[in-house]
Every structure is written in structure tokens, then in C-alpha cells.
Motif scaffolding. Structure first.
Motif, mmCIF file in Angstrom:
data_model
loop_
_atom_site.group_PDB
_atom_site.id
_atom_site.type_symbol
_atom_site.label_atom_id
_atom_site.label_comp_id
_atom_site.label_asym_id
_atom_site.label_seq_id
_atom_site.Cartn_x
_atom_site.Cartn_y
_atom_site.Cartn_z
ATOM 1 N N LEU A 96 0.826 -1.205 0.000
ATOM 2 C CA LEU A 96 0.000 0.000 0.000
ATOM 3 C C LEU A 96 0.861 1.254 0.000
ATOM 4 O O LEU A 96 0.523 2.251 -0.622
ATOM 5 N N LEU A 97 2.004 1.198 0.705
ATOM 6 C CA LEU A 97 2.879 2.365 0.780
ATOM 7 C C LEU A 97 3.714 2.540 -0.488
ATOM 8 O O LEU A 97 4.455 3.493 -0.608
ATOM 9 N N GLY A 98 3.600 1.570 -1.411
ATOM 10 C CA GLY A 98 4.331 1.710 -2.669
ATOM 11 C C GLY A 98 5.767 1.249 -2.577
ATOM 12 O O GLY A 98 6.571 1.536 -3.451
ATOM 13 N N ILE A 99 6.138 0.536 -1.477
ATOM 14 C CA ILE A 99 7.479 -0.038 -1.413
ATOM 15 C C ILE A 99 7.354 -1.530 -1.696
ATOM 16 O O ILE A 99 7.544 -2.378 -0.821
ATOM 17 N N GLY A 100 6.995 -1.823 -2.957
ATOM 18 C CA GLY A 100 6.699 -3.197 -3.356
ATOM 19 C C GLY A 100 7.847 -4.158 -3.117
ATOM 20 O O GLY A 100 7.635 -5.302 -2.721
ATOM 21 N N GLY A 101 9.090 -3.694 -3.331
ATOM 22 C CA GLY A 101 10.247 -4.562 -3.139
ATOM 23 C C GLY A 101 10.322 -5.101 -1.720
ATOM 24 O O GLY A 101 10.651 -6.259 -1.492
ATOM 25 N N ALA A 102 9.969 -4.234 -0.761
ATOM 26 C CA ALA A 102 10.040 -4.631 0.642
ATOM 27 C C ALA A 102 8.944 -5.629 0.995
ATOM 28 O O ALA A 102 9.029 -6.327 2.001
ATOM 29 N N ALA A 103 7.912 -5.706 0.162
ATOM 30 C CA ALA A 103 6.781 -6.582 0.456
ATOM 31 C C ALA A 103 7.117 -8.047 0.225
ATOM 32 O O ALA A 103 6.570 -8.932 0.896
ATOM 33 N N THR A 104 8.046 -8.307 -0.697
ATOM 34 C CA THR A 104 8.326 -9.690 -1.101
ATOM 35 C C THR A 104 8.763 -10.611 0.053
ATOM 36 O O THR A 104 8.196 -11.690 0.215
ATOM 37 N N PRO A 105 9.768 -10.212 0.874
ATOM 38 C CA PRO A 105 10.178 -11.137 1.936
ATOM 39 C C PRO A 105 9.038 -11.523 2.872
ATOM 40 O O PRO A 105 8.986 -12.669 3.328
ATOM 41 N N TYR A 106 8.122 -10.580 3.148
ATOM 42 C CA TYR A 106 7.001 -10.889 4.038
ATOM 43 C C TYR A 106 6.063 -11.916 3.418
ATOM 44 O O TYR A 106 5.552 -12.803 4.093
ATOM 45 N N ALA A 107 5.824 -11.757 2.107
ATOM 46 C CA ALA A 107 4.949 -12.718 1.425
ATOM 47 C C ALA A 107 5.582 -14.101 1.447
ATOM 48 O O ALA A 107 4.905 -15.097 1.718
ATOM 49 N N VAL A 108 6.896 -14.157 1.208
ATOM 50 C CA VAL A 108 7.583 -15.453 1.204
ATOM 51 C C VAL A 108 7.490 -16.094 2.589
ATOM 52 O O VAL A 108 7.227 -17.289 2.728
ATOM 53 N N LYS A 109 7.652 -15.278 3.626
ATOM 54 C CA LYS A 109 7.559 -15.776 5.002
ATOM 55 C C LYS A 109 6.145 -16.306 5.276
ATOM 56 O O LYS A 109 5.970 -17.401 5.808
ATOM 57 N N ALA A 110 5.132 -15.517 4.884
ATOM 58 C CA ALA A 110 3.744 -15.927 5.123
ATOM 59 C C ALA A 110 3.426 -17.212 4.371
ATOM 60 O O ALA A 110 2.790 -18.127 4.917
ATOM 61 N N ILE A 111 3.909 -17.314 3.136
ATOM 62 C CA ILE A 111 3.619 -18.509 2.331
ATOM 63 C C ILE A 111 4.308 -19.731 2.936
ATOM 64 O O ILE A 111 3.732 -20.821 2.971
ATOM 65 N N GLY A 112 5.511 -19.537 3.477
ATOM 66 C CA GLY A 112 6.193 -20.624 4.167
ATOM 67 C C GLY A 112 5.412 -21.084 5.396
ATOM 68 O O GLY A 112 5.296 -22.283 5.657
ATOM 69 N N GLU A 113 4.864 -20.120 6.165
ATOM 70 C CA GLU A 113 4.055 -20.458 7.341
ATOM 71 C C GLU A 113 2.794 -21.223 6.934
ATOM 72 O O GLU A 113 2.407 -22.198 7.566
ATOM 73 N N LEU A 114 2.147 -20.734 5.867
ATOM 74 C CA LEU A 114 0.897 -21.349 5.413
ATOM 75 C C LEU A 114 1.142 -22.765 4.889
ATOM 76 O O LEU A 114 0.241 -23.608 4.932
ATOM 77 N N GLU A 115 2.370 -23.006 4.419
ATOM 78 C CA GLU A 115 2.716 -24.333 3.927
ATOM 79 C C GLU A 115 2.616 -25.360 5.053
ATOM 80 O O GLU A 115 2.208 -26.499 4.839
ATOM 81 N N LYS A 116 2.954 -24.929 6.289
ATOM 82 C CA LYS A 116 2.887 -25.829 7.443
ATOM 83 C C LYS A 116 1.454 -26.281 7.699
ATOM 84 O O LYS A 116 1.217 -27.386 8.181
ATOM 85 N N ASP A 117 0.485 -25.374 7.412
ATOM 86 C CA ASP A 117 -0.926 -25.722 7.630
ATOM 87 C C ASP A 117 -1.544 -26.322 6.374
ATOM 88 O O ASP A 117 -2.741 -26.607 6.351
#
Lengths: 184, 167
Positions: A96-117
Motif C-alpha cells: 500500500l505504501l508503494g514499497i513493493g520490493g520490501a513486500a516480497t520477503p514478508y509474502a515469502v515468510k507468510a507462504i512458508g508459514e501457510l505451507e505448514k498448515d
């Protein structure tokens, strides 16, 4: 991704072999070289934001944000995994803040967490939201327009906002209400 | 607006200091995570960049652009945007280069220039994201999510060109 990569690679390969076989190797070498230059740029972005986010994490700030957003996160992404919600919340905030590059690591982390479930639904929805761009302020484009001497650099903010909202909503609705096999 | 990002940093640093977080150690540890993360991306990046370069050199991208330009024009998308629209799903830096070219050639405030800006700002690097997000996980059926995102992005491109005409 596999099929697309193989398809485009093979088609280009055949065309290059016919048109300019001598350009083949330089193209590959150049591509590999550019990828490292890109990685250096990305490291700059990630170093700044992951350093900051580590502070937010250790001080309990992002945990509090995740807790506040958890009910909404649970409803939309159908998950009760706090770490995943934290990643999703930070990912959306950066987008939302327009710092798209910074968003990627968080998405990767969330997707890794969701993989556990084994939560494919949430993984794919998060991908779709990111792939269709969510942004309040198109920072890069405004900067580019200003440096190109635009008389009204922020002129494109409203149409961009309408467009990103449309693309994300459209894709999310099609995904959620489409055939069930798309979601698993 | 430019104040926002420094303000976020001030707030987080101040809060961390109040909570007695070891700021230097933790900030460096975060940078360490960033380094590991960047390194884990390089294989994906290298493969995609090699594909893009090869696609460019093979002149297939030019041929595809020529082939699709009339279709795009029919849908109200300026033909000059064809390449930008085609490259964006694969490469952020590649499409940024085209956006720069378009702005330099037609001007930032021209119709074509504004269309290009809105299209660039409201789309994402779909294939790149799909490769990075799901790297290292077991095989996922991503065809549907990727197709939905591509269709949605294309419809948005048409909408963007329409909006730039009236706004």
C-alpha cells in the motif's frame, strides 16, 4: 512456471539458432550477469526493510499489529496462524505504501508459514493479491514523471488507484467464486 | 508524502529503544536475513533473466509485438504500449526501461505517456512473483491463479487506457 519457462526458452532458442547463432551465448551470459546486478539492487531494498522489520518484530510492534489484524486475516485468508497473519499484514502494508520490493520477503515468510498448515487457498490468494498489484501511491512512477519534467506528476494517482483496485478485486472474486479445483 | 518513510523509521527505532531492544545487533541480524534471502533468489533471477535476454535476441518479442499491436489498438490500447504490456509480467526492470523510453519519446504528460504510467503502476511482475513466492515448496497447481492474474491485468490495461482518455 515450468511449462512457460521451457516453452519460451525453447522457442527463443530455435529462433536464435536460425537467425543469429552467434548471439546465443552472449545473451545467456548477459542475462546471468544482469541477474546479479538486479540482486544487488534487491539486497539494498531488503537490507533496509528487513533490518527495520527485525526491530519492529523484537520490540513487539509487528506482533501487536498482527494481533489487531488477525480477525480480518482469519476471515479473508481462512487461517488462524499468527505468524502467517503477521507476514500478510506487513506484506499488504508495504504494498500500500508503494514499497513493493520490501513486500516480497514478508509474502515469502507468510507462504512458508501457510505451507505448514497446508493452506493452499491462502497461499494462492496472497499470490493473486500481490500479482494484481495493490498500491495507494505509485511512488516509482511519480518519481519517474517528476524527473522527466512532468507538469502534473501526480496526475496519474487517481486512475492508477481505480485500476489497481479493479484488478485486485476482479481477480480475487474470480478466484474465490470460481471452480473449487482452482483453490486447492 | 516524502516525510512518511523517515517517520516510520523514527517511530520504529524510538519504540524499539523504549522496549530496550539491542538496536544495532538486531538491525544487523535483519540485514543478515536479507542477505540470505537475496542469495536464495539468485538462481530464479538468473534463469528468468537468461530467458528474457534470449527472448529479446531471438526477435520473437519484436515479432509478437508487431502481431499483437493491431489487436491492442482495437481494444483502445496505444500500439506503443504493446511491448511494455507484454514484458511487464516477466520483468520489472525490463518494463521500467520501456516505460522510460516511452516517457522520453512521447513526454510524461502525453496520452501515451500517461497510459504507460498507469499501466505500469497498476500491474505486477506476475511470473517473477510466482517463481519467487513458491520457490522451494512442493509442486503447486499455479496455472489457475497465474491465468486469473494475467486476465485481470489485461482487463485493467484496457480500463487504464480508457480512464486516461476521460480523466
Amino acid at each position: 512456471m515450468n511449462a512457460i519457462f521451457t516453452g519460451i526458452f525453447l522457442a527463443s532458442l530455435l529462433a536464435v539458432a536460425v537467425i543469429s547463432p552467434e548471439g546465443f551465448l552472449p545473451a545467456l551470459l548477459g542475462g546471468a550477469e544482469k541477474s546479479l546486478a538486479m540482486a544487488v539492487t534487491l539486497f539494498g531494498i531488503y537490507a533496509v526493510w528487513m533490518g527495520l522489520s527485525r526491530l519492529a518484530e523484537k520490540s513487539g510492534l509487528s506482533g501487536a499489529a498482527a494481533k489487531a489484524l488477525k480477525p480480518m486475516c482469519g476471515k479473508i485468508f481462512r487461517t488462524d496462524n499468527t505468524a502467517a497473519c503477521e507476514g500478510i499484514a506487513m506484506n499488504l502494508a508495504c504494498n500500500l505504501l508503494g514499497i513493493g520490493g520490501a513486500a516480497t520477503p514478508y509474502a515469502v515468510k507468510a507462504i512458508g508459514e501457510l505451507e505448514k498448515d497446508n493452506n493452499s487457498f491462502a497461499q494462492k490468494l496472497l499470490f493473486i493479491v500481490n500479482a494484481t498489484s495493490v498500491q495507494l501511491i505509485p511512488t516509482t512512477v511519480i518519481a519517474l514523471r517528476t524527473s522527466a519534467g512532468s507538469a502534473a506528476a501526480a496526475d496519474i494517482v487517481l486512475p492508477s488507484l481505480i485500476c489497481t483496485t479493479f484488478s485486485t478485486l476482479f481477480a480475487a472474486i474470480v478466484f474465490i467464486f470460481g471452480p473449487k479445483k482452482w483453490r486447492c | 508524502m516524502a516525510m512518511l518513510i523517515p517517520l516510520i523509521f523514527i517511530a520504529v527505532f524510538a519504540f524499539a529503544a523504549v522496549k530496550k531492544v539491542k538496536i544495532y545487533e538486531e538491525f544487523s541480524a535483519g540485514v543478515g536475513e536479507a542477505l540470505k534471502f537475496t542469495l536464495s533468489l539468485i538462481p530464479c533471477l538468473a534463469a528468468i533473466f537468461m530467458m528474457c535476454e534470449l527472448f529479446e535476441v531471438s526477435t520473437l518479442s519484436d515479432k509478437l509485438t508487431k502481431l499483437l499491436s493491431p489487436v491492442f489498438s482495437f481494444l483502445g490500447i496505444p500500439a506503443e504500449l504493446t511491448k511494455l504490456v507484454l514484458i511487464k509480467p516477466f520483468s520489472g526492470s525490463g518494463s521500467l526501461a520501456y516505460l522510460n523510453e516511452i516517457i522520453a519519446e512521447y513526454g510524461a504528460d502525453s496520452y501515451t505517456g500517461r497510459c504507460a504510467c498507469v499501466c505500469y503502476g497498476s500491474s505486477e511482475t506476475i511470473f517473477y512473483i510466482s517463481a519467487v513466492y513458491f520457490a522451494g515448496l512442493k509442486q503447486k497447481k499455479l496455472a489457475a491463479p497465474i491465468a486469473i492474474s494475467l486476465v485481470s491485468t489485461f482487463l485493467t490495461t484496457i480500463l487504464a487506457c480508457l480512464l486516461c482518455r476521460i480523466m
